[in-house]
Design a protein around this motif. Sequence first.
Motif, PDB file in Angstrom:
ATOM      1  N   LYS A   5       5.587-125.335 -80.118  1.00 14.83           N
ATOM      2  CA  LYS A   5       4.483-125.789 -80.959  1.00 14.83           C
ATOM      3  C   LYS A   5       3.204-125.106 -80.487  1.00 14.83           C
ATOM      4  O   LYS A   5       2.883-125.123 -79.309  1.00 14.83           O
ATOM      5  N   LEU A   6       2.525-124.483 -81.428  1.00 15.38           N
ATOM      6  CA  LEU A   6       1.290-123.779 -81.099  1.00 15.38           C
ATOM      7  C   LEU A   6       0.096-124.705 -81.260  1.00 15.38           C
ATOM      8  O   LEU A   6       0.052-125.524 -82.184  1.00 15.38           O
ATOM      9  N   TYR A   7      -0.865-124.544 -80.373  1.00 19.38           N
ATOM     10  CA  TYR A   7      -2.065-125.362 -80.391  1.00 19.38           C
ATOM     11  C   TYR A   7      -3.047-124.809 -81.429  1.00 19.38           C
ATOM     12  O   TYR A   7      -3.243-123.596 -81.526  1.00 19.38           O
ATOM     13  N   THR A   8      -3.676-125.715 -82.172  1.00 20.23           N
ATOM     14  CA  THR A   8      -4.750-125.349 -83.102  1.00 20.23           C
ATOM     15  C   THR A   8      -6.044-125.937 -82.557  1.00 20.23           C
ATOM     16  O   THR A   8      -6.186-127.169 -82.500  1.00 20.23           O
ATOM     17  N   PRO A   9      -6.974-125.089 -82.125  1.00 24.61           N
ATOM     18  CA  PRO A   9      -8.223-125.592 -81.564  1.00 24.61           C
ATOM     19  C   PRO A   9      -9.011-126.417 -82.582  1.00 24.61           C
ATOM     20  O   PRO A   9      -8.968-126.153 -83.784  1.00 24.61           O
ATOM     21  N   GLU A  10      -9.751-127.396 -82.084  1.00 28.23           N
ATOM     22  CA  GLU A  10     -10.584-128.241 -82.929  1.00 28.23           C
ATOM     23  C   GLU A  10     -11.957-127.629 -83.167  1.00 28.23           C
ATOM     24  O   GLU A  10     -12.629-127.963 -84.138  1.00 28.23           O
ATOM     25  N   TYR A  11     -12.379-126.722 -82.285  1.00 26.40           N
ATOM     26  CA  TYR A  11     -13.693-126.093 -82.407  1.00 26.40           C
ATOM     27  C   TYR A  11     -13.795-125.369 -83.756  1.00 26.40           C
ATOM     28  O   TYR A  11     -12.876-124.648 -84.140  1.00 26.40           O
ATOM     29  N   GLU A  12     -14.902-125.561 -84.456  1.00 22.37           N
ATOM     30  CA  GLU A  12     -15.106-124.896 -85.744  1.00 22.37           C
ATOM     31  C   GLU A  12     -15.964-123.651 -85.547  1.00 22.37           C
ATOM     32  O   GLU A  12     -17.127-123.739 -85.162  1.00 22.37           O
ATOM     33  N   VAL A  13     -15.372-122.494 -85.811  1.00 22.98           N
ATOM     34  CA  VAL A  13     -16.037-121.208 -85.631  1.00 22.98           C
ATOM     35  C   VAL A  13     -17.132-121.042 -86.680  1.00 22.98           C
ATOM     36  O   VAL A  13     -16.898-121.278 -87.870  1.00 22.98           O
ATOM     37  N   THR A  14     -18.309-120.595 -86.230  1.00 25.55           N
ATOM     38  CA  THR A  14     -19.421-120.329 -87.152  1.00 25.55           C
ATOM     39  C   THR A  14     -19.541-118.842 -87.478  1.00 25.55           C
ATOM     40  O   THR A  14     -20.163-118.477 -88.455  1.00 25.55           O
ATOM     41  N   GLY A  15     -18.957-118.000 -86.630  1.00 24.29           N
ATOM     42  CA  GLY A  15     -19.089-116.549 -86.795  1.00 24.29           C
ATOM     43  C   GLY A  15     -20.327-116.005 -86.103  1.00 24.29           C
ATOM     44  O   GLY A  15     -20.604-114.814 -86.153  1.00 24.29           O
TER      45      GLY A  15
END
Length: 181
Positions: A5-15
């Motif tokens: 199972k791969l982890y999906t980060p919670e941090y939202e990228v702004t660019g």
Amino acid sequence: MFARKLYTPEYEVTGDEVAVIETSRGTIRVELDGAGAPIHVANFCELALHGFYDGLKFHRYVPGFVIQGGDPNTRDMSGEDVARGVAGPDGRPGTGGPGYCIKAEYATNPRNSHEDGALAMARSMDPDSAGSQFYFCLGPQHGLDSGYTVFGQTVEGIDVISQLRAGDEIVRVDIVGKEQQ
């Protein structure tokens, strides 16, 4: 065999993210590529904002190739022991991680180019095995383009990167916006 199972980060990228990496040799500023490698950027930012990288050591130096860090096994080790490659209280340098893996993005990142000063994620044989260990390219390394995800480019401190060696410390990593660099 079973699928990891791969982890999906919670941090939202702004660019707009810039990593300010303070090392025992000086400061490095890296523009992160949230558009090309959003999972890697989110993961790196999340780890940095939680202080994961603070106090770790660079554990691998290959002249003219890469300088690598981000292994939590190095946290409670002296720089000398890390440079010698001896096992510390948490294991051998180069074998640790955050306890999860993230999905590779090298095939989908249009800017996945290992230029001098590129910031990329290390991994094991499995393409989806990156976690926390990263490296800076010491010169162009285009042979890595088809197998490792680049997620940033150094914009300041290339001279610092060229001085780094195994055992040098990552004092802290801060994430700021481009207007703050």
